[in-house]
Design a protein around this motif. Structure first.
Motif, PDB file in Angstrom:
ATOM      1  N   ALA A   1      45.473  41.516  41.669  1.00 40.00           N
ATOM      2  CA  ALA A   1      44.017  41.610  41.636  1.00 40.00           C
ATOM      3  C   ALA A   1      43.532  41.819  43.067  1.00 40.00           C
ATOM      4  O   ALA A   1      44.015  41.179  43.999  1.00 40.00           O
ATOM      5  CB  ALA A   1      43.411  40.347  41.040  1.00 40.00           C
ATOM      6  N   PHE A   2      42.554  42.724  43.238  1.00 41.43           N
ATOM      7  CA  PHE A   2      42.025  42.990  44.585  1.00 41.43           C
ATOM      8  C   PHE A   2      40.627  43.597  44.459  1.00 41.43           C
ATOM      9  O   PHE A   2      40.209  44.036  43.392  1.00 41.43           O
ATOM     10  CB  PHE A   2      42.948  43.916  45.374  1.00 41.43           C
ATOM     11  CG  PHE A   2      42.881  45.354  44.934  1.00 41.43           C
ATOM     12  CD1 PHE A   2      42.169  46.295  45.674  1.00 41.43           C
ATOM     13  CD2 PHE A   2      43.517  45.777  43.781  1.00 41.43           C
ATOM     14  CE1 PHE A   2      42.095  47.615  45.254  1.00 41.43           C
ATOM     15  CE2 PHE A   2      43.462  47.095  43.366  1.00 41.43           C
ATOM     16  CZ  PHE A   2      42.754  48.021  44.109  1.00 41.43           C
ATOM     17  N   TYR A   3      39.927  43.627  45.578  1.00 45.31           N
ATOM     18  CA  TYR A   3      38.634  44.294  45.649  1.00 45.31           C
ATOM     19  C   TYR A   3      38.799  45.541  46.503  1.00 45.31           C
ATOM     20  O   TYR A   3      39.225  45.438  47.660  1.00 45.31           O
ATOM     21  CB  TYR A   3      37.565  43.388  46.259  1.00 45.31           C
ATOM     22  CG  TYR A   3      37.186  42.228  45.377  1.00 45.31           C
ATOM     23  CD1 TYR A   3      36.468  42.462  44.198  1.00 45.31           C
ATOM     24  CD2 TYR A   3      37.531  40.933  45.697  1.00 45.31           C
ATOM     25  CE1 TYR A   3      36.125  41.398  43.369  1.00 45.31           C
ATOM     26  CE2 TYR A   3      37.178  39.882  44.873  1.00 45.31           C
ATOM     27  CZ  TYR A   3      36.472  40.114  43.707  1.00 45.31           C
ATOM     28  OH  TYR A   3      36.115  39.073  42.888  1.00 45.31           O
TER      29      TYR A   3
ATOM     30  N   ALA B   1      32.307  38.869  41.455  1.00 45.72           N
ATOM     31  CA  ALA B   1      32.521  40.242  41.004  1.00 45.72           C
ATOM     32  C   ALA B   1      33.909  40.345  40.376  1.00 45.72           C
ATOM     33  O   ALA B   1      34.862  39.728  40.855  1.00 45.72           O
ATOM     34  CB  ALA B   1      32.398  41.207  42.178  1.00 45.72           C
ATOM     35  N   MET B   2      34.008  41.114  39.296  1.00 41.72           N
ATOM     36  CA  MET B   2      35.304  41.338  38.647  1.00 41.72           C
ATOM     37  C   MET B   2      36.158  42.204  39.573  1.00 41.72           C
ATOM     38  O   MET B   2      35.697  43.239  40.056  1.00 41.72           O
ATOM     39  CB  MET B   2      35.108  42.047  37.307  1.00 41.72           C
ATOM     40  CG  MET B   2      36.395  42.294  36.556  1.00 41.72           C
ATOM     41  SD  MET B   2      37.241  40.797  35.998  1.00 41.72           S
ATOM     42  CE  MET B   2      36.237  40.343  34.598  1.00 41.72           C
ATOM     43  N   PRO B   3      37.396  41.809  39.833  1.00 43.86           N
ATOM     44  CA  PRO B   3      38.253  42.600  40.708  1.00 43.86           C
ATOM     45  C   PRO B   3      38.876  43.781  39.967  1.00 43.86           C
ATOM     46  O   PRO B   3      38.870  43.832  38.727  1.00 43.86           O
ATOM     47  CB  PRO B   3      39.337  41.604  41.122  1.00 43.86           C
ATOM     48  CG  PRO B   3      39.455  40.710  39.932  1.00 43.86           C
ATOM     49  CD  PRO B   3      38.052  40.574  39.401  1.00 43.86           C
ATOM     50  N   ALA B   4      39.420  44.691  40.720  1.00 42.84           N
ATOM     51  CA  ALA B   4      40.258  45.759  40.172  1.00 42.84           C
ATOM     52  C   ALA B   4      41.686  45.208  40.093  1.00 42.84           C
ATOM     53  O   ALA B   4      42.000  44.176  40.704  1.00 42.84           O
ATOM     54  CB  ALA B   4      40.220  46.983  41.077  1.00 42.84           C
TER      55      ALA B   4
ATOM     56  N   ALA C   1      40.051  34.781  46.552  1.00 43.78           N
ATOM     57  CA  ALA C   1      40.746  33.490  46.486  1.00 43.78           C
ATOM     58  C   ALA C   1      40.431  32.742  45.194  1.00 43.78           C
ATOM     59  O   ALA C   1      41.199  31.872  44.781  1.00 43.78           O
ATOM     60  CB  ALA C   1      40.378  32.638  47.693  1.00 43.78           C
ATOM     61  N   ALA C   2      39.337  33.094  44.531  1.00 42.26           N
ATOM     62  CA  ALA C   2      38.947  32.430  43.277  1.00 42.26           C
ATOM     63  C   ALA C   2      39.537  33.113  42.049  1.00 42.26           C
ATOM     64  O   ALA C   2      39.430  32.602  40.946  1.00 42.26           O
ATOM     65  CB  ALA C   2      37.431  32.407  43.159  1.00 42.26           C
ATOM     66  N   VAL C   3      40.176  34.262  42.244  1.00 43.54           N
ATOM     67  CA  VAL C   3      40.715  35.042  41.124  1.00 43.54           C
ATOM     68  C   VAL C   3      42.170  34.679  40.870  1.00 43.54           C
ATOM     69  O   VAL C   3      42.993  34.695  41.784  1.00 43.54           O
ATOM     70  CB  VAL C   3      40.602  36.557  41.413  1.00 43.54           C
ATOM     71  CG1 VAL C   3      41.263  37.373  40.310  1.00 43.54           C
ATOM     72  CG2 VAL C   3      39.154  36.955  41.591  1.00 43.54           C
ATOM     73  N   VAL C   4      42.464  34.352  39.607  1.00 48.27           N
ATOM     74  CA  VAL C   4      43.832  34.055  39.199  1.00 48.27           C
ATOM     75  C   VAL C   4      44.167  34.922  37.988  1.00 48.27           C
ATOM     76  O   VAL C   4      43.390  34.973  37.038  1.00 48.27           O
ATOM     77  CB  VAL C   4      43.996  32.567  38.810  1.00 48.27           C
ATOM     78  CG1 VAL C   4      45.369  32.289  38.240  1.00 48.27           C
ATOM     79  CG2 VAL C   4      43.717  31.676  39.998  1.00 48.27           C
ATOM     80  N   ILE C   5      45.310  35.604  38.051  1.00 49.78           N
ATOM     81  CA  ILE C   5      45.801  36.289  36.856  1.00 49.78           C
ATOM     82  C   ILE C   5      46.500  35.212  36.041  1.00 49.78           C
ATOM     83  O   ILE C   5      47.582  34.758  36.386  1.00 49.78           O
ATOM     84  CB  ILE C   5      46.742  37.454  37.210  1.00 49.78           C
ATOM     85  CG1 ILE C   5      45.968  38.508  38.006  1.00 49.78           C
ATOM     86  CG2 ILE C   5      47.338  38.050  35.933  1.00 49.78           C
ATOM     87  CD1 ILE C   5      46.799  39.649  38.526  1.00 49.78           C
ATOM     88  N   ASP C   6      45.807  34.765  34.997  1.00 56.84           N
ATOM     89  CA  ASP C   6      46.256  33.637  34.180  1.00 56.84           C
ATOM     90  C   ASP C   6      47.492  33.990  33.359  1.00 56.84           C
ATOM     91  O   ASP C   6      48.398  33.181  33.211  1.00 56.84           O
ATOM     92  CB  ASP C   6      45.105  33.199  33.276  1.00 56.84           C
ATOM     93  CG  ASP C   6      45.055  31.714  33.055  1.00 56.84           C
ATOM     94  OD1 ASP C   6      45.571  30.968  33.898  1.00 56.84           O
ATOM     95  OD2 ASP C   6      44.484  31.296  32.030  1.00 56.84           O
ATOM     96  N   SER C   7      47.509  35.196  32.794  1.00 52.94           N
ATOM     97  CA  SER C   7      48.671  35.663  32.038  1.00 52.94           C
ATOM     98  C   SER C   7      48.618  37.178  31.965  1.00 52.94           C
ATOM     99  O   SER C   7      47.556  37.780  32.120  1.00 52.94           O
ATOM    100  CB  SER C   7      48.691  35.058  30.625  1.00 52.94           C
ATOM    101  OG  SER C   7      47.593  35.529  29.878  1.00 52.94           O
ATOM    102  N   SER C   8      49.784  37.778  31.720  1.00 48.64           N
ATOM    103  CA  SER C   8      49.840  39.225  31.544  1.00 48.64           C
ATOM    104  C   SER C   8      51.126  39.590  30.809  1.00 48.64           C
ATOM    105  O   SER C   8      52.097  38.833  30.819  1.00 48.64           O
ATOM    106  CB  SER C   8      49.791  39.953  32.895  1.00 48.64           C
ATOM    107  OG  SER C   8      50.969  39.718  33.634  1.00 48.64           O
ATOM    108  N   SER C   9      51.091  40.752  30.173  1.00 49.46           N
ATOM    109  CA  SER C   9      52.291  41.302  29.550  1.00 49.46           C
ATOM    110  C   SER C   9      52.197  42.821  29.599  1.00 49.46           C
ATOM    111  O   SER C   9      51.105  43.389  29.601  1.00 49.46           O
ATOM    112  CB  SER C   9      52.448  40.821  28.110  1.00 49.46           C
ATOM    113  OG  SER C   9      51.418  41.327  27.295  1.00 49.46           O
ATOM    114  N   PHE C  10      53.349  43.456  29.664  1.00 50.33           N
ATOM    115  CA  PHE C  10      53.432  44.912  29.681  1.00 50.33           C
ATOM    116  C   PHE C  10      54.544  45.278  28.718  1.00 50.33           C
ATOM    117  O   PHE C  10      55.721  45.017  28.995  1.00 50.33           O
ATOM    118  CB  PHE C  10      53.733  45.412  31.101  1.00 50.33           C
ATOM    119  CG  PHE C  10      53.646  46.902  31.231  1.00 50.33           C
ATOM    120  CD1 PHE C  10      52.417  47.525  31.324  1.00 50.33           C
ATOM    121  CD2 PHE C  10      54.790  47.677  31.258  1.00 50.33           C
ATOM    122  CE1 PHE C  10      52.327  48.898  31.441  1.00 50.33           C
ATOM    123  CE2 PHE C  10      54.710  49.048  31.379  1.00 50.33           C
ATOM    124  CZ  PHE C  10      53.477  49.671  31.479  1.00 50.33           C
TER     125      PHE C  10
END
Length: 104
Positions: free
Chosen positions: A101-103, A41-44, A7-16
């Motif tokens: 993002a997930f664990y 912990a850093m998510p996958a 719940a604390a993890v946000v994908i702030d930005s991304s590009s492909f």
């Protein structure tokens, strides 16, 4: 080991984007933010590539090690990184992507 708090993890930005000079190469860039007051912990990441009809072309899990990300993300910190993705043998052209993002 740091706690897992998705719940604390946000994908702030991304590009492909398509890699220059490489017919089957792409580049994923992503920024991940920890919105909590604790180190986590850093998510996958789960990368899903889609065709023009939003059908899945490829789904791939990117663990923190493959992203060259640290094992933990400090409180309020943002981590940014990039990884190359090769699609040799993909039958359908890539029109879009989803990132989760997930664990594991």
């Amino acid at each position: 080991q740091a706690p897992r708090r998705i719940a604390a993890v946000v994908i702030d930005s991304s590009s492909f984007v398509k890699a220059r000079g490489d017919a089957s190469g792409y580049r994923l860039q992503v920024s991940i933010k920890n919105t909590s007051a604790l180190t986590i912990a850093m998510p996958a990441l789960e990368l899903t590539l889609t065709d023009a009809q939003e059908q899945t072309v490829l789904r791939r899990v990117l663990p923190p090690q493959e992203l060259a990300a640290p094992p933990e993300l400090a409180a309020g910190a943002v981590w940014s990184g990039a990884v190359s993705v090769q699609l040799a043998g993909a039958a359908d052209p890539v029109a879009g992507y989803r990132l989760l993002a997930f664990y594991p």
